[in-house]
Write a protein that holds these residues in place. Structure first.
Motif, mmCIF file in Angstrom:
data_model
loop_
_atom_site.group_PDB
_atom_site.id
_atom_site.type_symbol
_atom_site.label_atom_id
_atom_site.label_comp_id
_atom_site.label_asym_id
_atom_site.label_seq_id
_atom_site.Cartn_x
_atom_site.Cartn_y
_atom_site.Cartn_z
ATOM 1 N N GLU A 134 48.259 26.172 43.127
ATOM 2 C CA GLU A 134 47.801 25.596 41.878
ATOM 3 C C GLU A 134 48.405 26.650 40.893
ATOM 4 O O GLU A 134 48.180 27.821 40.978
ATOM 5 C CB GLU A 134 46.373 25.471 41.812
ATOM 6 N N SER A 135 49.118 26.375 40.036
ATOM 7 C CA SER A 135 49.625 27.041 38.874
ATOM 8 C C SER A 135 48.516 27.024 37.731
ATOM 9 O O SER A 135 47.843 26.086 37.334
ATOM 10 C CB SER A 135 50.978 26.696 38.295
ATOM 11 N N PHE A 136 48.552 28.141 36.984
ATOM 12 C CA PHE A 136 47.915 28.050 35.555
ATOM 13 C C PHE A 136 48.668 27.017 34.696
ATOM 14 O O PHE A 136 49.576 26.774 34.652
ATOM 15 C CB PHE A 136 47.995 29.614 35.019
ATOM 16 N N ALA A 137 47.732 26.474 33.983
ATOM 17 C CA ALA A 137 48.071 25.541 32.898
ATOM 18 C C ALA A 137 48.978 26.136 31.850
ATOM 19 O O ALA A 137 49.064 27.263 31.621
ATOM 20 C CB ALA A 137 46.920 24.962 32.084
ATOM 21 N N SER A 138 49.959 25.424 31.441
ATOM 22 C CA SER A 138 51.140 26.001 30.414
ATOM 23 C C SER A 138 50.585 26.167 29.177
ATOM 24 O O SER A 138 49.910 25.091 28.687
ATOM 25 C CB SER A 138 52.555 25.335 30.665
ATOM 26 N N GLY A 139 51.178 27.124 28.381
ATOM 27 C CA GLY A 139 50.879 27.032 26.875
ATOM 28 C C GLY A 139 49.700 27.263 26.503
ATOM 29 O O GLY A 139 49.561 27.028 25.190
ATOM 30 N N HIS A 140 48.678 27.815 27.150
ATOM 31 C CA HIS A 140 47.170 28.307 26.320
ATOM 32 C C HIS A 140 47.054 29.754 26.341
ATOM 33 O O HIS A 140 45.684 29.980 25.959
ATOM 34 C CB HIS A 140 46.397 27.622 27.650
ATOM 35 N N GLY A 141 48.112 30.684 26.631
ATOM 36 C CA GLY A 141 47.754 32.019 26.650
ATOM 37 C C GLY A 141 47.046 32.345 27.923
ATOM 38 O O GLY A 141 46.865 31.734 29.024
ATOM 39 N N LEU A 142 46.288 33.530 27.648
ATOM 40 C CA LEU A 142 45.706 34.200 29.054
ATOM 41 C C LEU A 142 44.263 34.943 28.556
ATOM 42 O O LEU A 142 44.503 35.645 27.461
ATOM 43 C CB LEU A 142 46.309 34.983 29.645
ATOM 44 N N GLN A 143 43.349 34.897 29.238
ATOM 45 C CA GLN A 143 42.027 35.556 28.807
ATOM 46 C C GLN A 143 41.911 36.761 30.000
ATOM 47 O O GLN A 143 41.719 36.033 31.123
ATOM 48 C CB GLN A 143 40.756 35.111 28.360
ATOM 49 N N ILE A 144 41.656 37.939 29.756
ATOM 50 C CA ILE A 144 41.169 38.838 30.769
ATOM 51 C C ILE A 144 39.946 39.522 30.465
ATOM 52 O O ILE A 144 39.824 40.100 29.306
ATOM 53 C CB ILE A 144 42.377 39.909 30.906
ATOM 54 N N TYR A 145 38.903 39.348 31.405
ATOM 55 C CA TYR A 145 37.710 39.748 31.276
ATOM 56 C C TYR A 145 37.555 41.161 32.167
ATOM 57 O O TYR A 145 38.050 41.169 33.480
ATOM 58 C CB TYR A 145 36.391 38.621 31.440
ATOM 59 N N LEU A 146 36.609 42.190 31.818
ATOM 60 C CA LEU A 146 36.527 43.417 32.499
ATOM 61 C C LEU A 146 35.103 43.957 32.433
ATOM 62 O O LEU A 146 34.607 43.766 31.227
ATOM 63 C CB LEU A 146 37.500 44.590 32.108
ATOM 64 N N HIS A 147 34.365 44.313 33.434
ATOM 65 C CA HIS A 147 33.149 44.925 33.253
ATOM 66 C C HIS A 147 33.108 46.000 34.532
ATOM 67 O O HIS A 147 34.279 46.058 35.507
ATOM 68 C CB HIS A 147 32.095 44.223 33.302
ATOM 69 N N LEU A 148 31.895 46.472 34.613
ATOM 70 C CA LEU A 148 31.897 47.355 35.954
ATOM 71 C C LEU A 148 30.795 46.786 36.871
ATOM 72 O O LEU A 148 29.929 45.871 36.248
ATOM 73 C CB LEU A 148 31.479 48.954 35.481
ATOM 74 N N ASP A 149 30.463 47.208 38.069
ATOM 75 C CA ASP A 149 29.474 46.637 38.859
ATOM 76 C C ASP A 149 28.109 47.131 38.693
ATOM 77 O O ASP A 149 27.142 46.242 38.345
ATOM 78 C CB ASP A 149 29.897 46.583 40.322
ATOM 79 N N SER A 150 27.792 48.293 38.899
ATOM 80 C CA SER A 150 26.398 48.849 38.853
ATOM 81 C C SER A 150 25.990 49.496 37.628
ATOM 82 O O SER A 150 26.737 50.147 36.738
ATOM 83 C CB SER A 150 26.237 49.735 40.244
ATOM 84 N N ARG A 151 24.662 49.517 37.570
ATOM 85 C CA ARG A 151 24.082 50.113 36.481
ATOM 86 C C ARG A 151 24.487 51.833 36.255
ATOM 87 O O ARG A 151 24.507 52.499 37.325
ATOM 88 C CB ARG A 151 22.590 50.126 36.507
#
Length: 304
Positions: free
Chosen positions: A229-246
Protein backbone atom coordinates in the motif's frame (compact mmCIF):
# COMPACT_ATOMS: atom_id res chain seq x y z
CA UNK A 1 32.11 29.61 -46.68
CA UNK A 2 28.54 30.81 -46.15
CA UNK A 3 27.23 27.27 -46.63
CA UNK A 4 29.81 25.85 -44.22
CA UNK A 5 29.08 28.56 -41.65
CA UNK A 6 25.35 27.86 -41.91
CA UNK A 7 25.90 24.15 -41.43
CA UNK A 8 27.99 24.77 -38.32
CA UNK A 9 25.33 27.08 -36.83
CA UNK A 10 22.59 24.54 -37.56
CA UNK A 11 24.68 21.82 -35.87
CA UNK A 12 25.08 23.84 -32.68
CA UNK A 13 21.40 24.89 -32.61
CA UNK A 14 20.24 21.28 -33.02
CA UNK A 15 22.60 19.86 -30.40
CA UNK A 16 21.86 22.65 -27.94
CA UNK A 17 18.16 21.85 -28.14
CA UNK A 18 18.88 18.14 -27.67
CA UNK A 19 21.09 18.83 -24.65
CA UNK A 20 18.45 21.04 -23.04
CA UNK A 21 15.75 18.44 -23.72
CA UNK A 22 17.90 15.63 -22.29
CA UNK A 23 18.66 17.65 -19.16
CA UNK A 24 14.96 18.38 -18.68
CA UNK A 25 13.92 14.76 -19.10
CA UNK A 26 16.60 13.48 -16.73
CA UNK A 27 15.98 16.10 -14.04
CA UNK A 28 14.33 15.18 -10.77
CA UNK A 29 12.59 17.39 -8.27
CA UNK A 30 13.92 17.70 -4.75
CA UNK A 31 14.22 20.00 -1.77
CA UNK A 32 15.38 19.94 1.82
CA UNK A 33 14.97 21.95 5.02
CA UNK A 34 16.35 22.04 8.54
CA UNK A 35 13.82 23.06 11.19
CA UNK A 36 15.08 24.52 14.48
CA UNK A 37 13.51 26.48 17.36
CA UNK A 38 14.83 29.67 15.71
CA UNK A 39 13.51 28.58 12.29
CA UNK A 40 10.47 26.33 12.88
CA UNK A 41 8.61 27.26 9.66
CA UNK A 42 10.52 26.86 6.38
CA UNK A 43 9.28 26.19 2.83
CA UNK A 44 5.98 24.54 3.76
CA UNK A 45 7.42 22.57 6.70
CA UNK A 46 6.48 23.66 10.22
CA UNK A 47 6.98 22.40 13.79
CA UNK A 48 3.93 22.57 16.06
CA UNK A 49 4.25 22.05 19.82
CA UNK A 50 1.29 20.12 21.23
CA UNK A 51 2.08 19.19 24.84
CA UNK A 52 4.92 18.50 27.32
CA UNK A 53 7.29 20.62 25.20
CA UNK A 54 9.01 23.97 25.71
CA UNK A 55 11.59 25.95 23.74
CA UNK A 56 14.81 26.37 25.67
CA UNK A 57 17.48 28.19 23.69
CA UNK A 58 18.37 26.12 20.64
CA UNK A 59 16.31 23.06 21.57
CA UNK A 60 12.77 21.78 21.91
CA UNK A 61 12.72 20.09 25.31
CA UNK A 62 10.23 17.30 25.98
CA UNK A 63 9.51 16.06 29.51
CA UNK A 64 6.79 13.43 29.84
CA UNK A 65 4.09 14.37 32.35
CA UNK A 66 1.76 11.46 31.58
CA UNK A 67 1.97 8.21 29.62
CA UNK A 68 -1.54 8.91 28.28
CA UNK A 69 -2.48 11.83 26.06
CA UNK A 70 -1.50 13.81 22.95
CA UNK A 71 1.72 13.79 21.00
CA UNK A 72 4.41 16.27 22.08
CA UNK A 73 5.49 17.55 18.64
CA UNK A 74 3.92 17.58 15.20
CA UNK A 75 6.10 18.25 12.14
CA UNK A 76 3.70 19.16 9.35
CA UNK A 77 4.70 19.14 5.66
CA UNK A 78 2.24 20.87 3.32
CA UNK A 79 1.12 19.49 -0.09
CA UNK A 80 4.24 20.84 -1.83
CA UNK A 81 5.96 17.94 -0.06
CA UNK A 82 3.30 15.49 -1.24
CA UNK A 83 4.29 12.12 -2.65
CA UNK A 84 4.23 11.99 -6.45
CA UNK A 85 1.28 10.36 -8.22
CA UNK A 86 3.29 9.37 -11.30
CA UNK A 87 6.75 8.29 -10.12
CA UNK A 88 8.59 6.99 -7.04
CA UNK A 89 9.28 9.66 -4.41
CA UNK A 90 11.17 9.70 -1.13
CA UNK A 91 11.07 11.61 2.14
CA UNK A 92 13.88 11.28 4.69
CA UNK A 93 13.48 12.58 8.26
CA UNK A 94 16.34 12.95 10.77
CA UNK A 95 15.87 13.81 14.43
CA UNK A 96 18.99 15.46 15.87
CA UNK A 97 19.60 15.56 19.62
CA UNK A 98 22.50 16.01 22.00
CA UNK A 99 20.64 14.39 24.89
CA UNK A 100 23.18 12.11 26.57
CA UNK A 101 22.54 8.40 26.56
CA UNK A 102 22.28 6.83 29.99
CA UNK A 103 22.19 3.17 30.94
CA UNK A 104 20.23 3.90 34.14
CA UNK A 105 17.28 5.70 32.53
CA UNK A 106 14.78 4.60 29.90
CA UNK A 107 14.40 6.76 26.82
CA UNK A 108 11.95 5.39 24.26
CA UNK A 109 11.12 7.72 21.35
CA UNK A 110 7.71 7.19 19.73
CA UNK A 111 7.28 8.34 16.12
CA UNK A 112 4.37 8.10 13.74
CA UNK A 113 4.20 9.05 10.04
CA UNK A 114 0.77 9.98 8.69
CA UNK A 115 -0.77 11.14 5.39
CA UNK A 116 -4.12 12.94 5.05
CA UNK A 117 -5.22 11.84 8.55
CA UNK A 118 -6.04 8.49 6.96
CA UNK A 119 -2.91 6.30 6.72
CA UNK A 120 -0.02 5.84 9.12
CA UNK A 121 2.75 3.65 10.51
CA UNK A 122 4.84 4.07 13.64
CA UNK A 123 8.04 3.12 15.40
CA UNK A 124 9.45 2.93 18.93
CA UNK A 125 13.16 3.79 19.05
CA UNK A 126 15.17 2.93 22.18
CA UNK A 127 17.59 5.87 22.50
CA UNK A 128 18.93 5.10 25.98
CA UNK A 129 22.16 3.32 24.99
CA UNK A 130 20.66 -0.03 25.93
CA UNK A 131 20.90 -2.82 23.40
CA UNK A 132 17.30 -3.37 22.22
CA UNK A 133 15.34 -4.10 19.07
CA UNK A 134 13.62 -1.18 17.35
CA UNK A 135 9.85 -1.60 17.43
CA UNK A 136 7.40 -0.82 14.64
CA UNK A 137 3.83 -1.27 13.49
CA UNK A 138 2.17 -2.64 11.45
CA UNK A 139 4.03 -5.92 10.92
CA UNK A 140 7.27 -5.65 8.92
CA UNK A 141 7.12 -7.42 5.55
CA UNK A 142 10.50 -8.72 4.29
CA UNK A 143 9.56 -10.24 0.91
CA UNK A 144 12.12 -7.87 -0.65
CA UNK A 145 14.86 -10.12 0.75
CA UNK A 146 13.68 -12.79 -1.73
CA UNK A 147 13.20 -10.27 -4.55
CA UNK A 148 9.41 -10.33 -4.16
CA UNK A 149 6.86 -7.52 -3.69
CA UNK A 150 5.24 -7.07 -0.27
CA UNK A 151 2.53 -9.56 0.65
CA UNK A 152 -0.99 -8.34 -0.14
CA UNK A 153 -1.87 -8.58 3.56
CA UNK A 154 0.86 -6.09 4.54
CA UNK A 155 -1.15 -2.89 4.94
CA UNK A 156 -0.78 0.46 6.70
CA UNK A 157 -2.85 1.46 9.70
CA UNK A 158 -6.05 3.36 8.80
CA UNK A 159 -7.22 6.51 10.61
CA UNK A 160 -5.98 9.78 12.10
CA UNK A 161 -3.19 8.85 14.51
CA UNK A 162 -3.13 12.38 15.96
CA UNK A 163 -6.73 12.09 17.12
CA UNK A 164 -6.43 8.40 18.02
CA UNK A 165 -3.58 9.04 20.46
CA UNK A 166 -5.04 12.28 21.87
CA UNK A 167 -8.43 10.69 22.62
CA UNK A 168 -7.27 7.27 23.79
CA UNK A 169 -7.33 6.10 27.40
CA UNK A 170 -4.54 3.66 26.57
CA UNK A 171 -0.90 4.43 27.21
CA UNK A 172 0.62 6.35 24.31
CA UNK A 173 2.79 3.41 23.18
CA UNK A 174 -0.27 1.17 22.90
CA UNK A 175 -2.49 3.86 21.37
CA UNK A 176 -0.08 4.58 18.51
CA UNK A 177 0.66 0.87 17.98
CA UNK A 178 4.35 1.70 17.53
CA UNK A 179 5.72 -1.61 18.82
CA UNK A 180 3.62 -4.70 18.01
CA UNK A 181 6.43 -5.94 15.75
CA UNK A 182 10.17 -5.40 15.14
CA UNK A 183 12.15 -3.91 12.28
CA UNK A 184 13.96 -6.52 10.21
CA UNK A 185 16.56 -7.81 10.54
CA UNK A 186 15.69 -7.60 14.22
CA UNK A 187 19.23 -7.69 15.61
CA UNK A 188 19.53 -5.90 18.91
CA UNK A 189 21.38 -2.65 18.45
CA UNK A 190 22.56 0.36 20.42
CA UNK A 191 20.88 3.42 18.89
CA UNK A 192 22.69 6.73 18.43
CA UNK A 193 21.55 10.12 17.17
CA UNK A 194 20.56 11.17 14.63
CA UNK A 195 17.49 8.96 14.43
CA UNK A 196 16.70 8.62 10.72
CA UNK A 197 13.78 7.22 8.74
CA UNK A 198 13.22 7.14 4.98
CA UNK A 199 9.92 6.57 3.15
CA UNK A 200 10.13 5.32 -0.44
CA UNK A 201 6.69 5.58 -2.09
CA UNK A 202 5.76 3.71 -5.30
CA UNK A 203 2.28 4.89 -6.35
CA UNK A 204 2.03 3.01 -9.67
CA UNK A 205 2.81 -0.31 -7.97
CA UNK A 206 0.82 0.62 -4.84
CA UNK A 207 3.83 -0.27 -2.70
CA UNK A 208 5.90 1.48 -0.08
CA UNK A 209 9.24 0.69 1.54
CA UNK A 210 10.40 2.25 4.78
CA UNK A 211 13.92 2.33 6.21
CA UNK A 212 15.38 2.82 9.67
CA UNK A 213 18.94 4.10 9.19
CA UNK A 214 21.86 4.40 11.59
CA UNK A 215 24.67 6.35 9.93
CA UNK A 216 27.02 7.93 12.44
CA UNK A 217 30.58 7.79 13.72
CA UNK A 218 29.83 4.61 15.69
CA UNK A 219 27.93 2.42 13.24
CA UNK A 220 26.19 2.20 9.87
CA UNK A 221 23.31 -0.15 9.15
CA UNK A 222 19.83 -0.12 7.60
CA UNK A 223 16.61 -1.96 8.40
CA UNK A 224 13.89 -2.20 5.74
CA UNK A 225 10.20 -3.12 5.67
CA UNK A 226 7.60 -3.15 2.89
CA UNK A 227 3.87 -2.52 2.55
CA UNK A 228 1.49 -3.49 -0.24
CA UNK A 229 0.00 0.00 0.00
CA UNK A 230 1.46 3.36 -0.96
CA UNK A 231 0.85 6.64 0.80
CA UNK A 232 -1.74 8.83 -0.95
CA UNK A 233 -0.23 11.36 -3.35
CA UNK A 234 -0.21 15.14 -3.03
CA UNK A 235 -1.23 15.48 0.63
CA UNK A 236 2.06 16.23 2.37
CA UNK A 237 3.14 14.34 5.49
CA UNK A 238 2.73 14.67 9.27
CA UNK A 239 5.33 13.33 11.70
CA UNK A 240 4.38 12.95 15.36
CA UNK A 241 6.84 12.51 18.23
CA UNK A 242 6.68 11.87 21.95
CA UNK A 243 8.35 9.71 24.59
CA UNK A 244 7.03 6.65 26.36
CA UNK A 245 7.36 6.89 30.13
CA UNK A 246 6.76 9.56 32.76
CA UNK A 247 9.71 11.90 33.41
CA UNK A 248 11.63 10.80 30.31
CA UNK A 249 13.48 13.77 28.80
CA UNK A 250 14.64 14.61 25.28
CA UNK A 251 16.11 17.79 23.81
CA UNK A 252 15.65 17.99 20.02
CA UNK A 253 17.97 20.46 18.30
CA UNK A 254 16.58 20.07 14.78
CA UNK A 255 14.60 18.10 12.24
CA UNK A 256 16.25 17.58 8.86
CA UNK A 257 13.85 16.73 6.04
CA UNK A 258 14.73 15.80 2.46
CA UNK A 259 12.38 15.18 -0.48
CA UNK A 260 13.04 13.80 -3.96
CA UNK A 261 10.92 12.43 -6.80
CA UNK A 262 11.18 11.46 -10.46
CA UNK A 263 9.04 14.47 -11.37
CA UNK A 264 10.65 17.53 -12.92
CA UNK A 265 8.62 19.94 -10.77
CA UNK A 266 6.85 19.89 -7.45
CA UNK A 267 3.45 18.23 -7.20
CA UNK A 268 1.40 20.10 -9.85
CA UNK A 269 -1.82 19.63 -7.89
CA UNK A 270 -0.38 20.98 -4.66
CA UNK A 271 -1.26 24.44 -3.47
CA UNK A 272 1.45 25.87 -1.18
CA UNK A 273 0.19 26.86 2.23
CA UNK A 274 1.67 29.07 4.90
CA UNK A 275 1.43 27.37 8.25
CA UNK A 276 1.87 29.11 11.57
CA UNK A 277 3.72 27.13 14.24
CA UNK A 278 1.81 26.63 17.47
CA UNK A 279 3.41 26.60 20.89
CA UNK A 280 2.28 24.54 23.81
CA UNK A 281 1.78 26.25 27.14
CA UNK A 282 5.05 25.76 29.09
CA UNK A 283 4.80 23.63 32.19
CA UNK A 284 5.86 25.10 35.51
CA UNK A 285 8.25 22.26 36.23
CA UNK A 286 11.44 22.87 34.26
CA UNK A 287 13.09 19.84 32.74
CA UNK A 288 16.35 18.73 34.17
CA UNK A 289 19.23 17.84 31.90
CA UNK A 290 21.35 14.91 32.95
CA UNK A 291 25.11 15.26 32.71
CA UNK A 292 26.72 13.45 29.79
CA UNK A 293 28.00 10.00 30.49
CA UNK A 294 30.59 8.10 28.55
CA UNK A 295 29.22 4.71 27.57
CA UNK A 296 31.02 2.02 25.64
CA UNK A 297 28.65 0.45 23.08
CA UNK A 298 28.18 -3.25 23.57
CA UNK A 299 27.73 -5.80 20.85
CA UNK A 300 24.79 -8.08 21.46
CA UNK A 301 24.25 -11.45 19.86
CA UNK A 302 21.30 -11.12 17.42
CA UNK A 303 18.19 -12.95 18.48
CA UNK A 304 16.60 -15.47 16.16
Amino acid sequence: KKILSGMIMDFFRTNSVLLILAATLSATYGKSVTLTPLNPNVDGAVVNLLTDTIVNGNAWEITVSNKVGPWAIEVSLDPTWGFSASSPSNITVRVNSDTPTETSTDLEILLSFSVNAAQYWGSEVPADNKTKSVGMGPQCDTNHLAGLPPASTSRLYAGDVKTIVADSTLQRLDACECNPAKWQPSDWQTIYFPVEFKIENHPLDNEMYIYHVQDNAVQTYTQKCGFAESFASGHGLQIYLHLDSRDEFLAVQSFEIEYSSGDTTSNPTATPTTATPTTATPTTAGPTTAGPTTATPTTATPTT
